[in-house]
Design a protein around this motif. Structure first.
Motif, mmCIF file in Angstrom:
data_model
loop_
_atom_site.group_PDB
_atom_site.id
_atom_site.type_symbol
_atom_site.label_atom_id
_atom_site.label_comp_id
_atom_site.label_asym_id
_atom_site.label_seq_id
_atom_site.Cartn_x
_atom_site.Cartn_y
_atom_site.Cartn_z
ATOM 1 N N UNK A 176 57.843 26.982 48.152
ATOM 2 C CA UNK A 176 56.606 27.297 48.601
ATOM 3 C C UNK A 176 55.893 26.319 49.475
ATOM 4 N N UNK A 177 55.682 26.487 50.676
ATOM 5 C CA UNK A 177 54.638 25.552 51.610
ATOM 6 C C UNK A 177 53.377 26.258 51.716
ATOM 7 N N UNK A 178 52.318 25.502 51.293
ATOM 8 C CA UNK A 178 51.044 25.944 51.342
ATOM 9 C C UNK A 178 50.206 25.255 52.491
ATOM 10 N N UNK A 179 49.864 26.149 53.432
ATOM 11 C CA UNK A 179 49.141 25.550 54.780
ATOM 12 C C UNK A 179 47.583 25.712 54.527
ATOM 13 N N UNK A 180 46.814 24.560 54.434
ATOM 14 C CA UNK A 180 45.431 24.799 54.643
ATOM 15 C C UNK A 180 45.022 25.174 53.193
ATOM 16 N N UNK A 181 44.119 26.286 53.375
ATOM 17 C CA UNK A 181 43.873 26.970 51.904
ATOM 18 C C UNK A 181 44.856 27.831 51.489
ATOM 19 N N UNK A 182 45.857 27.383 51.208
ATOM 20 C CA UNK A 182 47.069 28.432 50.963
ATOM 21 C C UNK A 182 46.862 28.917 49.529
ATOM 22 N N UNK A 183 45.907 28.385 48.490
ATOM 23 C CA UNK A 183 45.750 29.066 47.235
ATOM 24 C C UNK A 183 44.295 29.772 47.400
ATOM 25 N N UNK A 184 44.513 31.148 47.370
ATOM 26 C CA UNK A 184 43.476 32.260 47.516
ATOM 27 C C UNK A 184 42.949 32.565 46.205
ATOM 28 N N UNK A 185 41.487 33.223 46.380
ATOM 29 C CA UNK A 185 41.110 33.668 45.054
ATOM 30 C C UNK A 185 41.936 34.993 44.760
ATOM 31 N N UNK A 186 42.378 34.959 43.589
ATOM 32 C CA UNK A 186 43.318 36.027 43.354
ATOM 33 C C UNK A 186 42.537 37.402 43.105
ATOM 34 N N UNK A 187 43.449 38.468 43.136
ATOM 35 C CA UNK A 187 42.842 39.922 42.956
ATOM 36 C C UNK A 187 43.655 40.201 41.709
ATOM 37 N N UNK A 188 43.273 40.185 40.530
ATOM 38 C CA UNK A 188 43.903 40.265 39.078
ATOM 39 C C UNK A 188 43.630 41.567 38.401
ATOM 40 N N UNK A 189 44.293 42.100 37.892
ATOM 41 C CA UNK A 189 44.087 43.230 37.021
ATOM 42 C C UNK A 189 45.044 43.418 36.006
ATOM 43 N N UNK A 190 44.416 44.291 34.856
ATOM 44 C CA UNK A 190 45.371 44.824 34.024
ATOM 45 C C UNK A 190 46.023 46.293 34.194
ATOM 46 N N UNK A 191 47.288 46.578 33.884
ATOM 47 C CA UNK A 191 47.965 47.782 34.020
ATOM 48 C C UNK A 191 48.140 48.410 32.820
ATOM 49 N N UNK A 192 48.129 49.705 32.991
ATOM 50 C CA UNK A 192 48.497 50.323 31.229
ATOM 51 C C UNK A 192 49.627 49.756 30.641
ATOM 52 N N UNK A 193 49.637 49.750 29.512
ATOM 53 C CA UNK A 193 50.602 49.179 28.556
ATOM 54 C C UNK A 193 51.544 50.565 28.100
ATOM 55 N N UNK A 194 52.742 50.101 27.631
ATOM 56 C CA UNK A 194 53.592 51.184 27.252
ATOM 57 C C UNK A 194 54.394 50.614 26.140
ATOM 58 N N UNK A 281 40.655 48.482 28.464
ATOM 59 C CA UNK A 281 41.120 49.070 27.692
ATOM 60 C C UNK A 281 42.087 50.491 27.971
ATOM 61 N N UNK A 282 42.988 50.893 27.408
ATOM 62 C CA UNK A 282 43.604 51.895 27.621
ATOM 63 C C UNK A 282 44.150 52.700 26.482
ATOM 64 N N UNK A 283 44.808 53.940 26.417
ATOM 65 C CA UNK A 283 45.380 54.517 25.183
ATOM 66 C C UNK A 283 47.057 54.719 25.262
#
Length: 588
Positions: A176-194, A281-283
């Motif tokens: 991975x080559x990171x130019x400038x501000x290559x690390x941005x604010x993440x868009x993070x979430x949880x997804x339903x478990x199984x 949270x989820x069921x």
């Protein structure tokens, strides 16, 4: 302010790469693959300057006793010069996720990666350093360009390996080559478990998703499972780790709740991402039997009886019986401890190695249903008998195994594999008794102590015997001489012969002449009045001087002997020879 990923442990790297489609080379078992170790599992360059050449290297470590052969090639990916990015599909030619721009400005990073020694030999128990040169593409100011290395093990002796190497099943290392501000604010979430239902245990998979172009640091990730009444069933705190861009992972957790009922459960998950606490949270529904109605059941069949402690004392023949209520069985698979891949079951096989062996197995039916995980059977084999030592305590005598006091003995059984289950003893051929603590012997006599141990595999030791004697009574000794009076003090030596009589229950070890003492001298066995006497021996014949002090009342010789039995008991006795004051008849 740039936030750069830090170092993470190999175990976490392996987990993340596995779940995102990028695998460490040591985890791939293609054909007759032999594991090696790598010095790194990715290349990351930050604050990239367009057009600059970056030099690095990759080291292969071979801990095996044979040479290993690898082919290395550059891999490709796409990225935008500026603006947003979006994930697209993968291809065989480009192993890594292709990151495509919403613009037409792209760079094929593969064209900027140079790897020397593309076909390498890693010598047995040695290492090879492979230089890697990366030239940063120009015309990019911000964002990230992804590429990598394809690495595949091959066998130069195989006919199909003599031509071009097919890299479709190769392993990848990302660049991975990171130019400038290559690390941005993440868009993070949880997804339903199984839940994955398996024969060896059910797994709750807790889902996490990173929708951004950057590496995301997930801190203090934790989960909690409650029943629908709010009672906690189980919880965990896996800790912190990094997620790669556009990663979707399911963290596996063994199900620790009830397994015999169908029920709904609430899953609570939370983590801190870039300083922000994120919760969800989820069921999930636990229905164990629903899954098992589709998969075949495999039952191991063993030829030998197992002990109560789970050990075998002979070779174990292993077979399998697969049953499916709905479909025909396709195949049964198994593998043993230490093997790198599974085998197809054809006929019963024998486990004859001592120690603990794990047999993993599962079956598949003709429509493809198979348990998600392997069932396991632990075979513990111990064919070696235990060994027992005896330790005796008491006052020992002159001879081995003779004692002149009470005796206690203790037994120490040892077994290197399954361990000692019990130790037994018997006295003089009597009934066997379980040994638990020191045993006391106090009566005089002879004792034959038999002892043995049994291990947890039911191996019984051939009994050993230790014979001991107790004799606490001192022997009796009586003495007599052939001449008890030397009547004529003629200053000549007269021969004296001593007779001894002993009485002991078990016999005596020795009778020794201890001393000859004159009543007219402070010296013992003075050569002036004793001749040919061997003190501290069994000497019973010597000469005494027929003489006395004319001013005295006569001379008295005191002759002392000592007797000792085999147990070390001693006693003494004395006899006397006189030279009287008044002469009598001639000495005879």
């Amino acid at each position: 302010m740039k936030r750069k990923p830090g170092k993470i442990g190999l175990c976490l790297i392996s987990l993340l790469l596995l779940l995102t489609g990028i695998f460490p080379i040591s985890d791939v078992k293609a054909g007759s693959s032999i594991e090696v170790r790598l010095s790194k599992y990715n290349f990351r360059i930050y604050d990239v300057e367009p057009g600059k050449v970056y030099s690095d290297s990759l080291t292969f470590y071979n801990d095996n006793d044979v040479d290993v052969y690898y082919y290395i090639a550059a891999a490709n990916a796409w990225t935008a010069k500026n603006g947003g990015v979006a994930i697209t599909t993968t291809s065989h030619d480009d192993m890594f996720p292709l990151i495509s721009s919403i613009t037409d400005e792209r760079a094929a990073l593969r064209d900027y990666i140079e790897v020397t020694d593309e076909m390498i030999t890693v010598p047995a128990n040695g290492n090879v350093v492979v230089p890697v040169t990366i030239t940063a593409p120009e015309g990019f100011e911000r964002g990230r360009i992804m590429g990598g290395l394809k690495i595949k093990q091959y066998d130069p002796t195989e006919p199909e390996q003599t031509g071009p190497i097919n890299m479709e099943s190769a392993v990848g290392l990302p660049i991975s080559l990171f130019y400038g501000d290559g690390v941005e604010t993440p868009d993070f979430s949880f997804v339903p478990s199984y839940i994955n239902f398996t024969l060896s245990g059910d797994i709750l998979s807790v889902g996490l998703k990173n929708d951004s172009t950057s590496y995301t640091y997930v801190e203090n990730f934790r989960y909690r499972v409650e029943d629908m009444n709010g009672n906690e069933v189980f919880a965990g705190d896996p800790g912190s780790f990094y997620m790669t861009p556009y990663a979707l992972i399911y963290y596996p957790v063994w199900w620790k709740g009830p397994r015999d009922v169908i029920a709904d459960y609430k899953v609570f998950i939370e983590a801190t991402v870039n300083g922000q606490l994120i919760k969800d949270e989820h069921v999930v529904t636990y229905d164990h039997e629903k899954y098992y109605s589709k998969v075949p059941f495999t039952t191991p069949i063993l030829s030998s009886d197992v002990s109560d402690d789970g050990w075998y004392n002979e070779d174990v023949q292993v077979g399998f019986n697969a049953v499916d209520p709905n479909y025909e069985i396709f195949k049964t698979y198994y593998w043993l401890t230490g093997e790198s891949t599974y085998r197809t079951y054809k006929e019963p096989f024998t486990v004859n190695q001592e120690g603990i062996q794990t047999v993993r197995y599962k079956s598949a039916n003709v429509v493809g249903y198979s348990p998600n995980s392997w069932s396991s059977l632990q075979l513990k084999v111990d064919k070696t008998k235990p060994s027992t030592d005896i330790i005796l305590h008491g006052d020992s005598g002159n001879q081995n195994n003779w004692y002149n006091s009470d005796i206690t003995f203790n037994l120490n059984g040892t077994d290197a594999l399954s361990g000692v289950k019990s130790t037994q003893y018997r006295i003089n051929g009597g009934e066997w008794k379980d040994y638990s603590s020191d045993v006391l012997l106090s009566e005089e006599g002879e004792y034959a102590i038999d002892y043995r141990s049994k291990d947890k595999a039911n191996n019984i030791e051939d009994y050993k015997t230790s014979v001991v004697f107790i004799d606490k009574t001192a022997p009796m000794l009586e003495l007599s001489v052939d001449k008890d009076i030397l009547r004529v003090p003629n200053k000549k030596f007269e021969e004296i012969n001593v007779s001894t009589t002993t009485n002991d229950n078990f016999g005596v070890d020795y009778i020794n002449l201890l001393s000859i003492k004159s009543s007219e001298s402070e010296l013992l066995s003075d050569e002036s009045y004793v001749k040919d006497a061997l003190i501290n021996t069994e000497d019973k014949s010597f000469s005494l001087l027929a003489d006395r002090d004319p001013r005295g009342e006569g001379r008295l010789y005191t002759i002392t002997y000592e007797v000792e039995d085999f147990a070390g008991n001693k006693s003494r006795a004395e006899t006397y020879v006189r030279v009287p004051k008044h002469p009598g008849p001639k000495n005879h």
